[in-house]
Structures are given as structure tokens and as C-alpha cells.
Write an enzyme that holds these catalytic residues in place. Structure first.
Site, PDB file in Angstrom:
ATOM      1  N   ASN A  87      25.827 -41.192  94.765  1.00 24.00           N
ATOM      2  CA  ASN A  87      24.404 -41.053  95.062  1.00 24.00           C
ATOM      3  C   ASN A  87      23.914 -42.283  95.835  1.00 24.00           C
ATOM      4  OD1 ASN A  87      21.713 -40.379  95.011  1.00 24.00           O
ATOM      5  ND2 ASN A  87      21.416 -40.842  92.826  1.00 24.00           N
ATOM      6  N   LYS A  89      21.015 -42.898  96.916  1.00 22.15           N
ATOM      7  CA  LYS A  89      19.612 -43.219  96.615  1.00 22.15           C
ATOM      8  C   LYS A  89      18.872 -43.566  97.909  1.00 22.15           C
ATOM      9  CE  LYS A  89      20.991 -44.607  92.016  1.00 22.15           C
ATOM     10  NZ  LYS A  89      20.731 -45.436  90.844  1.00 22.15           N
ATOM     11  N   HIS A 171      16.961 -36.690  87.987  1.00 26.57           N
ATOM     12  CA  HIS A 171      17.593 -38.013  87.964  1.00 26.57           C
ATOM     13  C   HIS A 171      16.699 -38.964  87.159  1.00 26.57           C
ATOM     14  CE1 HIS A 171      18.993 -41.955  89.253  1.00 26.57           C
ATOM     15  NE2 HIS A 171      20.144 -41.348  89.505  1.00 26.57           N
ATOM     16  N   GLU A 241      23.194 -39.764  82.025  1.00 25.94           N
ATOM     17  CA  GLU A 241      23.008 -41.118  82.543  1.00 25.94           C
ATOM     18  C   GLU A 241      22.522 -42.050  81.436  1.00 25.94           C
ATOM     19  OE1 GLU A 241      22.189 -42.088  86.326  1.00 25.94           O
ATOM     20  OE2 GLU A 241      21.317 -44.045  85.892  1.00 25.94           O
TER      21      GLU A 241
HETATM   22  P1  PGA Z   1      24.744 -46.842  89.054  1.00 23.60           P
HETATM   23  O1  PGA Z   1      23.708 -45.647  89.344  1.00 23.60           O
HETATM   24  O2  PGA Z   1      26.116 -46.304  89.245  1.00 23.60           O
HETATM   25  O3  PGA Z   1      24.381 -47.893  90.069  1.00 23.60           O
HETATM   26  O4  PGA Z   1      24.481 -47.277  87.661  1.00 23.60           O
HETATM   27  C1  PGA Z   1      23.912 -44.371  88.828  1.00 23.60           C
HETATM   28  C2  PGA Z   1      22.720 -43.510  89.198  1.00 23.60           C
HETATM   29  O5  PGA Z   1      21.667 -43.684  88.611  1.00 23.60           O
HETATM   30  O6  PGA Z   1      22.783 -42.697  90.123  1.00 23.60           O
END
Ligand code: PGA
Length: 341
Positions: A87, A89, A171, A241
Site C-alpha cells: 500500500n 498510501k 483502512h 491491522e
Molecule cells: P506499515 O503500514 O507496514 O508501514 O505498518 C501498513 C498499513 O497501514 O498499510
């Protein structure tokens, strides 16, 4: 002498394990590349001696690891194909996407893993056009209707029009920063399914939830709301998560991850169906990187990862390949076969 079977196994595993250091060096852009360091890292993952080996063999004796996982590469016979979504983001621009795309297209990705990237909406078409067709593209959010006066939103229909068939919904950043409640996420899930999208639906546990021992309660509440909106479970992947372990400096232990995923699978078994519990892929998200993905990939109820920060680095290749047999294991199995004649 090597047996025919032994030689065949070496050939089968040789090519996916080839290192592609120099190609990665070529993929420079703003993308973070560590050419030679990378080669070393991969070598150390595949071949590093006693420390990693003994750590693995010790922890793999725990019952929450798949019994056979670490001695066999994953095969297509599993009803739950390993799934990794990187992801991006809001951390990419076109230049950075080009670097990541080039690197992913050239990498030797495990064909037994379904790989997807989570792309900002303004770059969906660009990413879809340039990424290898074997890698999926997901939007990071969408609205609950097809069209209308909803400035700033995009619909599943628009995502499909950009050539993409996945969307991430619920998310933790949507749930916490943008205060999206379960009911709103469920409405979006329902419409995305109706529109024919495949969905990565997220479940989130915050630091407070974890501290106050509310893991089960929050997971079950979110699951109940999502389940009410899902008609076709074969087109849904669930991601747990641990927000408390995402870029906080705290890492979830394998046991904590397995326990949470087992809760999710049990809930599906008790509240949806045996089939859905057995076939739905469960992902873990929270600081997954090239160093911790391999052990976690062996957890009994884990079927993949949702990756944030590491999706912007070559680590994503290691994570996609987390279930690929290690050179040391293959060599060890050859020795055993040879001794057996
Ligand atoms: P991270 O993010 O791998 O940087 O912890 C995961 C996410 O929230 O998509």
C-alpha cells in the site's frame, strides 16, 4: 551422486532464487535502492547460517506455525493463495511509482503469491498501464455510490474504468484519521461488491484496544458489520491491522499475530460458514518488512500481508517471496534424499 529427483528439485528452485542485484541498481529514480546491500540481504536471507536457522527451528516448534510450512515451498494446491498488497498510501509521485514499477516488473516474483499494489487514485491508470498484468492494482478507498455530486470522491465504477479491480476499504487510517464508522465502511463494501470490485477489507486494533485487552471485542464488532455487507466472500480478503505495531517502534510477535488471525477465522466459522472460514485469506498489517516476513508467513492462519512503508522499498519483493523455499532448506532436503539413496 545426486538422484534424478534431487537434480530436478535443484532446477525447479534455482531460477526463482536467482539474485537480481544489478537490475535493481538500474531501477534508480527517487526510489530507495540499495544495490549491493540488497544482494547481501537476500543472500543472508537465503543462505545465512546458524543464527537464523536456529531461531527458525526453535520458533517453528510452536504449534501455531503450519506443520509443514518451513520444509516445503507453498503450492497452488492451497485453497488460499498467498496474498501481498503493498500500500503506497500518499507517499508516491509519478517518478517514484515509475521506480517501484520498474523494480517489481523485473523482479522474480513468486507465482504462488497474488501481488497487488495500493495506489493513490490520481495514479491508478498510470500504475495499471505500466505494471505487469500479473500484479493487481487497488484503489485505497472509494465512495458508496456510482456517481453524483460528491466532490473529491471516487466510485468503484471509476476505479474499474481505470482498469483496476481491487479496492482497500476500512483502512485504519480511514477509520481513525477520517473517523469512518463501521456502518459507513459497510455501505462502501456493499456497493463495491455490487459493482464487481474485489475488496481488501481492513480490521483495526488501536494501541488503546490492545492495552485494554479489547482485541476480541473490536475485531468481532468490525467483522459483524463487514459480514452484513459481504455477499461474495470469494472476492474479499480480510486484513488485520495492528495499528499499535504500525510505525510505532513496537512489533507484534508471531504469537500475537496468530492469535488475532485465529480469532478472525473462528468468528467466520461460527458466524458465516465453514467454507468461508476455510477459504478466506487473512492478512496481517503492521511494520511487515523483509526481516520479519518469512517467519510470519509460516503462521497457521496467515495468508499474506498488507504492507505500508516496506512497499516503497525493494523489501516488497522479499515479502512477496516470503514463502519461497530457502536455498539452505532445499540443499538440506537434497542431502537427506541422497542419504536415503
Ligand atoms: P506499515 O503500514 O507496514 O508501514 O505498518 C501498513 C498499513 O497501514 O498499510
Amino acid at each position: 551422486m545426486q538422484s534424478v529427483r534431487s537434480r530436478r528439485r535443484v532446477r525447479e528452485h534455482a531460477s526463482p532464487l536467482q539474485l537480481r542485484g544489478s537490475e535493481r541498481i538500474e531501477t534508480e529514480n527517487s526510489f530507495e535502492l540499495r544495490g549491493s546491500e540488497r544482494i547481501e540481504t537476500e543472500n543472508s536471507i537465503e543462505l545465512r547460517g546458524s543464527e537464523k536457522e536456529s531461531r527458525n527451528s526453535k520458533s517453528h516448534s510452536a504449534s501455531w506455525f503450519r506443520e509443514t510450512r518451513d520444509s516445503k515451498p507453498n503450492t497452488m494446491s492451497s485453497p488460499r493463495k498467498f496474498f501481498v498488497i503493498g500500500n503506497w498510501k500518499m507517499n508516491v509521485d509519478k517518478n517514484r511509482i515509475n521506480g517501484i514499477v520498474k523494480m517489481m516488473n523485473k523482479a522474480a516474483l513468486d507465482p504462488n503469491t497474488e501481488a497487488v499494489v495500493g495506489c493513490p487514485s490520481c495514479y491508478l491508470s498510470h500504475a495499471r498501464e505500466h505494471l505487469s498484468p500479473s500484479i493487481g492494482v487497488a484503489a485505497q478507498n472509494c465512495y458508496k455510490v456510482a456517481r453524483g455530486n460528491f466532490s473529491g470522491e471516487i466510485s468503484p465504477e471509476m476505479i474499474k474504468d481505470c482498469g483496476c479491480d481491487w479496492v482497500i476499504l476500512g483502512h485504519p487510517e480511514r477509520r481513525t484519521i477520517f473517523s469512518e464508522p463501521d456502518s459507513f465502511i459497510a455501505e462502501k463494501v456493499a456497493h463495491a461488491q455490487e459493482a464487481g470490485m474485489k475488496i481488501i477489507a481492513c480490521l483495526c486494533e488501536t494501541t488503546e484496544d490492545r492495552k485494554e485487552g479489547r482485541t476480541k471485542e473490536v475485531l468481532f464488532k468490525q467483522l459483524k458489520s463487514l459480514a452484513g455487507a459481504i455477499r461474495d466472500w470469494s472476492r474479499v480478503v480480510l486484513a488485520f491491522e495492528a495499528l499499535w505495531a504500525s510505525n510505532t517502534g513496537v512489533f507484534a510477535t508471531n504469537q500475537q499475530v496468530q492469535e488475532a488471525l485465529a480469532l478472525v477465522r473462528d468468528w467466520l466459522r461460527n458466524n458465516v460458514s465453514e467454507k468461508v472460514a476455510d477459504t478466506t485469506r487473512l492478512l496481517y498489517a503492521g511494520s511487515v518488512n523483509s526481516g520479519n516476513c518469512r517467519e510470519m508467513a509460516a503462521l497457521k492462519d496467515l495468508d499474506g500481508f498488507l504492507v505500508g512503508s516496506a512497499a516503497l522499498k525493494p523489501d516488497i519483493v522479499d515479502i512477496i517471496n516470503a514463502r519461497r523455499g530457502r536455498v539452505s532448506e532445499i540443499l538440506a532436503s537434497l542431502r537427506i534424499e541422497d542419504q536415503q539413496g
